[in-house]
Design a protein around this motif. Structure first.
Motif, PDB file in Angstrom:
ATOM      1  N   PHE A  32      25.861  12.241  -0.482  1.00  0.00           N
ATOM      2  CA  PHE A  32      25.559  11.523   0.762  1.00  0.00           C
ATOM      3  C   PHE A  32      24.435  12.160   1.579  1.00  0.00           C
ATOM      4  CE2 PHE A  32      28.361  14.754   2.440  1.00  0.00           C
ATOM      5  CZ  PHE A  32      27.969  14.933   3.759  1.00  0.00           C
ATOM      6  N   LEU A  33      24.044  13.397   1.242  1.00  0.00           N
ATOM      7  CA  LEU A  33      22.974  14.068   1.983  1.00  0.00           C
ATOM      8  C   LEU A  33      21.627  14.008   1.270  1.00  0.00           C
ATOM      9  CD1 LEU A  33      24.570  17.315   3.502  1.00  0.00           C
ATOM     10  CD2 LEU A  33      23.784  15.278   4.706  1.00  0.00           C
ATOM     11  N   ARG A  34      21.585  13.405   0.120  1.00  0.00           N
ATOM     12  CA  ARG A  34      20.329  13.415  -0.640  1.00  0.00           C
ATOM     13  C   ARG A  34      19.191  12.725   0.126  1.00  0.00           C
ATOM     14  NH1 ARG A  34      20.710  12.026  -6.835  1.00  0.00           N
ATOM     15  NH2 ARG A  34      18.692  13.073  -6.717  1.00  0.00           N
ATOM     16  N   GLY A  35      19.502  11.640   0.818  1.00  0.00           N
ATOM     17  CA  GLY A  35      18.470  10.959   1.584  1.00  0.00           C
ATOM     18  C   GLY A  35      18.043  11.740   2.810  1.00  0.00           C
ATOM     19  N   ARG A  36      18.995  12.363   3.473  1.00  0.00           N
ATOM     20  CA  ARG A  36      18.707  13.061   4.726  1.00  0.00           C
ATOM     21  C   ARG A  36      18.021  14.405   4.495  1.00  0.00           C
ATOM     22  NH1 ARG A  36      23.790  14.108   8.496  1.00  0.00           N
ATOM     23  NH2 ARG A  36      23.883  11.843   8.189  1.00  0.00           N
ATOM     24  N   GLU A  37      18.473  15.137   3.481  1.00  0.00           N
ATOM     25  CA  GLU A  37      17.961  16.504   3.277  1.00  0.00           C
ATOM     26  C   GLU A  37      16.918  16.596   2.167  1.00  0.00           C
ATOM     27  OE1 GLU A  37      21.264  19.223   2.964  1.00  0.00           O
ATOM     28  OE2 GLU A  37      21.744  19.021   5.093  1.00  0.00           O
ATOM     29  N   GLN A  38      16.610  15.486   1.510  1.00  0.00           N
ATOM     30  CA  GLN A  38      15.462  15.398   0.597  1.00  0.00           C
ATOM     31  C   GLN A  38      15.410  16.569  -0.382  1.00  0.00           C
ATOM     32  OE1 GLN A  38      11.926  14.899   3.034  1.00  0.00           O
ATOM     33  NE2 GLN A  38      13.107  13.760   4.542  1.00  0.00           N
ATOM     34  N   PRO A  39      16.194  16.517  -1.454  1.00  0.00           N
ATOM     35  CA  PRO A  39      16.246  17.626  -2.412  1.00  0.00           C
ATOM     36  C   PRO A  39      14.868  18.074  -2.899  1.00  0.00           C
ATOM     37  CG  PRO A  39      17.884  15.978  -2.954  1.00  0.00           C
ATOM     38  CD  PRO A  39      17.056  15.396  -1.850  1.00  0.00           C
ATOM     39  N   PHE A  40      14.735  19.369  -3.113  1.00  0.00           N
ATOM     40  CA  PHE A  40      13.509  19.959  -3.648  1.00  0.00           C
ATOM     41  C   PHE A  40      13.612  19.874  -5.169  1.00  0.00           C
ATOM     42  CE2 PHE A  40      11.139  24.207  -4.366  1.00  0.00           C
ATOM     43  CZ  PHE A  40       9.936  23.548  -4.541  1.00  0.00           C
ATOM     44  N   ASP A  41      12.990  18.872  -5.747  1.00  0.00           N
ATOM     45  CA  ASP A  41      13.203  18.532  -7.153  1.00  0.00           C
ATOM     46  C   ASP A  41      12.575  19.500  -8.140  1.00  0.00           C
ATOM     47  OD1 ASP A  41      14.729  16.292  -6.514  1.00  0.00           O
ATOM     48  OD2 ASP A  41      12.958  14.998  -6.363  1.00  0.00           O
TER      49      ASP A  41
END
Length: 202
Positions: free
Chosen positions: A74-83
């Motif tokens: 649920f936080l992937r959109g908010r915290e924008q993972p460093f891919d």
């Protein structure tokens, strides 16, 4: 140059995920990430690419270090993972915190907000219950964490927290002192003999 004598393999960083943080805090987070890489320490963090969190991961990655991110779906959109680094996606916050704990030999706390406070209070609570003896180092620029330390001292003075908890962490003001503080603590534990594991977290 990696410290071959250190028993530490991975260090968890708790810190803010806001891009509105003081730019000096973000720059320090990047330098601390770099210092982990240069010491041969893997960075374990909350998986986001924003704020101090993202800066620490980028610093470690740019310096050739290993990085593990752990982020809830649920936080992937908010915290924008460093891919660019290894990232594990979990179902919820509890899984995130447990995986970060289990994959880490020590903890560093940088400036952060309510989420960082939640993480460090839980970690110190486990320490107070003798559930772990892992090193904890606070980066305390300009006394950022002094009010928190004062609150813990207040609970000790009021007889609600054992005095020994005041020795559960170390605090350093400068970013360049964070990794040396961890390695120094680790060396002292190694020379004294590591205590047996007293319990398991459930």
């Amino acid at each position: 140059m990696p410290n071959e004598s250190s028993r530490l393999g991975s260090v968890c960083v708790y810190c803010g995920s806001s891009n509105d943080a003081d730019p000096s805090y973000i720059a320090d987070a990047h330098r601390i990430g770099e210092s982990f890489a240069k010491a041969g320490l893997r960075l374990v963090y909350g998986g986001g690419g924003v704020g101090l969190m993202g800066a620490a991961a980028r610093g470690a990655h740019a310096a050739g270090g290993k990085v593990l991110g752990v982020i809830p779906t649920f936080l992937r959109g908010r915290e924008q993972p460093f891919d660019d680094v290894e990232t594990v996606v979990v179902d919820n916050m509890h899984e995130r915190k447990m995986m970060m704990y289990e994959r880490s030999d020590a903890f560093v706390v940088l400036p952060g907000g309510i989420g960082t406070l939640e993480e460090i209070v839980e970690l110190l609570s486990w320490r107070r219950l003798d559930l772990h003896q892992k090193p904890i180092v606070f980066h305390n620029p300009r006394g950022f964490w002094d009010p928190f330390f004062a609150l813990i001292r207040h609970t000790i003075d009021e007889g609600l927290t054992p005095p020994s908890l005041a020795n559960a962490w170390r605090a350093v003001e400068k970013a360049e002192d964070v990794t040396p503080a961890l390695l120094s603590w680790d060396a002292q534990v190694a020379s004294a003999g590591e205590p047996a594991e007293l319990s398991q977290l459930t």
